[in-house]
Write a protein that holds these residues in place. Structure first.
Motif, short mmCIF file in Angstrom:
data_model
loop_
_atom_site.label_atom_id
_atom_site.label_comp_id
_atom_site.label_asym_id
_atom_site.label_seq_id
_atom_site.Cartn_x
_atom_site.Cartn_y
_atom_site.Cartn_z
N LEU A 1 -8.99 -0.95 4.20
CA LEU A 1 -8.00 -1.52 5.12
C LEU A 1 -6.58 -1.48 4.56
N VAL A 2 -6.45 -1.21 3.26
CA VAL A 2 -5.16 -1.36 2.60
C VAL A 2 -4.10 -0.41 3.16
N LEU A 3 -4.39 0.89 3.17
CA LEU A 3 -3.39 1.86 3.64
C LEU A 3 -3.12 1.76 5.14
N PRO A 4 -4.15 1.59 6.01
CA PRO A 4 -3.84 1.40 7.43
C PRO A 4 -2.96 0.18 7.69
N LEU A 5 -3.19 -0.90 6.95
CA LEU A 5 -2.36 -2.10 7.14
C LEU A 5 -0.93 -1.85 6.69
N GLU A 6 -0.77 -1.21 5.53
CA GLU A 6 0.58 -0.91 5.06
C GLU A 6 1.30 0.02 6.03
N ASN A 7 0.60 1.02 6.53
CA ASN A 7 1.21 2.00 7.44
C ASN A 7 1.64 1.38 8.76
N ASN A 8 0.96 0.30 9.17
CA ASN A 8 1.28 -0.35 10.44
C ASN A 8 2.37 -1.41 10.32
N MET A 9 2.85 -1.66 9.10
CA MET A 9 3.87 -2.70 8.91
C MET A 9 5.25 -2.20 9.34
N ARG A 10 6.04 -3.15 9.81
CA ARG A 10 7.44 -2.83 10.12
C ARG A 10 8.22 -2.56 8.84
N HIS A 11 7.90 -3.30 7.77
CA HIS A 11 8.54 -3.11 6.46
C HIS A 11 7.46 -2.86 5.41
N PRO A 12 6.99 -1.63 5.29
CA PRO A 12 5.88 -1.32 4.36
C PRO A 12 6.17 -1.67 2.91
N GLU A 13 7.47 -1.71 2.55
CA GLU A 13 7.82 -2.01 1.16
C GLU A 13 7.45 -3.44 0.76
N ASP A 14 7.16 -4.28 1.75
CA ASP A 14 6.78 -5.67 1.46
C ASP A 14 5.30 -5.83 1.15
N PHE A 15 4.54 -4.75 1.21
CA PHE A 15 3.08 -4.87 1.07
C PHE A 15 2.64 -4.96 -0.40
N ALA A 16 3.10 -4.03 -1.23
CA ALA A 16 2.69 -4.02 -2.64
C ALA A 16 3.67 -4.87 -3.46
N GLY A 17 3.60 -4.74 -4.78
CA GLY A 17 4.47 -5.53 -5.65
C GLY A 17 3.82 -6.86 -6.04
N TRP A 18 4.40 -7.48 -7.08
CA TRP A 18 3.82 -8.73 -7.59
C TRP A 18 3.80 -9.83 -6.55
N THR A 19 4.82 -9.90 -5.72
CA THR A 19 4.90 -10.98 -4.72
C THR A 19 4.69 -10.44 -3.30
N GLY A 20 4.03 -9.29 -3.20
CA GLY A 20 3.83 -8.66 -1.90
C GLY A 20 2.69 -9.29 -1.11
N VAL A 21 2.52 -8.79 0.10
CA VAL A 21 1.49 -9.30 1.00
C VAL A 21 0.09 -9.11 0.40
N LEU A 22 -0.12 -7.96 -0.28
CA LEU A 22 -1.45 -7.67 -0.84
C LEU A 22 -1.86 -8.71 -1.87
N ASN A 23 -0.98 -8.97 -2.85
CA ASN A 23 -1.33 -9.96 -3.88
C ASN A 23 -1.44 -11.36 -3.30
N LEU A 24 -0.56 -11.69 -2.38
CA LEU A 24 -0.61 -13.01 -1.76
C LEU A 24 -1.96 -13.24 -1.08
N GLY A 25 -2.41 -12.23 -0.34
CA GLY A 25 -3.68 -12.38 0.35
C GLY A 25 -4.89 -12.32 -0.58
N MET A 26 -4.88 -11.40 -1.54
CA MET A 26 -6.06 -11.16 -2.36
C MET A 26 -6.26 -12.21 -3.46
N VAL A 27 -5.18 -12.75 -4.03
CA VAL A 27 -5.33 -13.80 -5.05
C VAL A 27 -6.00 -15.03 -4.43
N GLY A 28 -5.51 -15.44 -3.27
CA GLY A 28 -6.14 -16.57 -2.58
C GLY A 28 -7.57 -16.28 -2.19
N THR A 29 -7.83 -15.04 -1.77
CA THR A 29 -9.17 -14.66 -1.35
C THR A 29 -10.15 -14.70 -2.52
#
Length: 407
Positions: free
Chosen positions: A211-239
């Protein structure tokens, strides 16, 4: 960003998290705890590897919005000459793994919803229907729902499913942390023969790389997905924190009596806990279409290109989606054992997609830059590769053997 976070959380917190207590049972209390954390860290790291490799390959080729299959194909095409002829084969292999994994999730979802709803109905009508009848009813209900094709249109459903999931998890957690026995009453480690079933279930729960690449590709601002404080880490650390808590405390609470899904271990004489079964059934029902999105996105464009009839090209996707629901129903009817189905899918496909292929892609991608790879990077990737390959081989064999023994 919020929509993407909702999809990421809903796509990862599914039936797998509820099977983690029985996964910990297969490994032992402390072995399972450490194992979930380690697999979670490695899986999230591999998600970042795939994203970073995708960005490098996008810059290299001038193509954007790459999916998993694009990444491995371009990686080999632009890599060493000896590997370039395998690019198309590798693409087909990834597509096959993605389809198998996502369809596997969907099969598990049908079994899960049917099992939980059936248990609630059986409380009031002990001579209720057979599990397979409930599975057919669930599949029929899914047919109109899977005809919703747009991810943005599914975002409100994901939000609602997340609310149900969080509410259900809070009720489960407040129950399992009450009256806990001493940790010494549970084995710290079971046996090496049981660990592969733990691995398969844990990687099934944690692996969400498709799901990672399809979600990033569908974002209005894909640059917010990765990175230490990005959407991916925010979602996966809690998960991963939720995975660890449910797995550890669920097994500590119920011990060897824990069921395939922790919801089935809750008391059935209290409406609060019966409502958890219904809440999760609805949340997983909603999640079906999110998991369904990936295989349809892979298969339908290939079929559509071969159709000459304009009506079929325009409306053919709807009967195609319904046909795929029937396929997942068929597998669900064939293997209605929730824990064994989860373990097999996790060991065979999830470990390949989530652990093995990302490190191979990273090494080949960086090698093509004509740079000498650091020794620590090679060592790290070799260790992850061997870990994933061992878990895949032994876990698949153990799961298949358990399925044969169950019949």
């Amino acid at each position: 960003n919020i929509q993407t976070l909702m999809h990421l959380i809903k796509g990862n917190i599914g039936t797998g998290i509820l099977a983690l207590p029985i996964a910990v049972k297969h490994a032992g209390l402390w072995t399972g705890l450490i194992g979930i954390i380690c697999i979670g860290i490695i899986a999230v790291h591999c998600m970042h590897i795939l994203i970073n490799s995708s960005h490098i390959l996008s810059r290299r080729t001038g193509r954007f919005a790459l999916d998993y299959a694009d990444v491995i194909e371009i990686c080999l095409k632009t890599g060493p000459k000896s590997l370039q002829r395998f690019s198309k084969t590798a693409r087909c292999m990834v597509d096959a793994f993605l389809i198998f994994t996502q369809f596997g999730f969907c099969c598990v979802y049908i079994v899960f919803v049917a099992t939980n709803v059936g248990k609630v109905i059986d409380q009031f009508h002990p001579d209720g229907l057979n599990l397979r009848v409930y599975e057919v009813i669930v599949a029929v209900a899914l047919m109109p729902y899977v005809c919703v094709r747009n991810l943005q249109a599914l975002a409100p459903f994901s939000v609602f499913a997340n609310i149900l999931t969080v509410t259900g998890l809070l009720i489960i957690i407040q129950f399992v942390v009450q009256g806990l026995p001493d940790a010494s009453s549970r084995p710290s480690f079971t046996s090496f023969g049981e660990v592969p079933l733990f691995f398969g279930t844990a990687i099934f729960a944690i692996e969400g790389i498709s799901l990672v690449l399809p979600l990033e590709n569908n974002m209005r601002h894909p640059e917010d997905f990765a990175g230490w404080t990005g959407v991916l880490n925010l979602g996966m650390v809690g998960t991963v924190c939720l995975y660890t808590a449910i797995g550890f405390y669920g097994y500590l609470k119920f011990g060897d009596d824990v069921q395939d899904s922790v919801t089935l271990s809750l008391p059935t004489d209290d409406w609060l806990y019966l409502s958890v079964l219904l809440m999760y059934s609805l949340a997983i029902f909603i999640s079906y279409n999110i998991q369904f999105y990936v295989p349809v996105a892979i298969m339908w464009p290939k079929i559509k290109r071969r159709l000459k009839n304009k009506t079929l090209r325009k409306y053919g996707e709807y009967p195609f989606r319904i046909l795929l629901v029937l396929v997942t129903l068929g597998f669900s009817l064939a293997v209605p054992h929730l824990d064994l189905l989860i373990s097999l899918i996790g060991a065979f496909a999830s470990s390949s997609l989530g652990l093995i292929l990302p490190v191979v892609i990273e090494v080949i991608t960086l090698s093509a830059e004509d740079e000498k790879l650091p020794k620590y990077l090679i060592l790290k990737n070799v260790l992850i590769f061997l870990f994933g390959l061992t878990g895949c081989a032994i876990g698949t064999y153990t799961s298949l053997r358990s399925i044969v023994e169950a019949f």
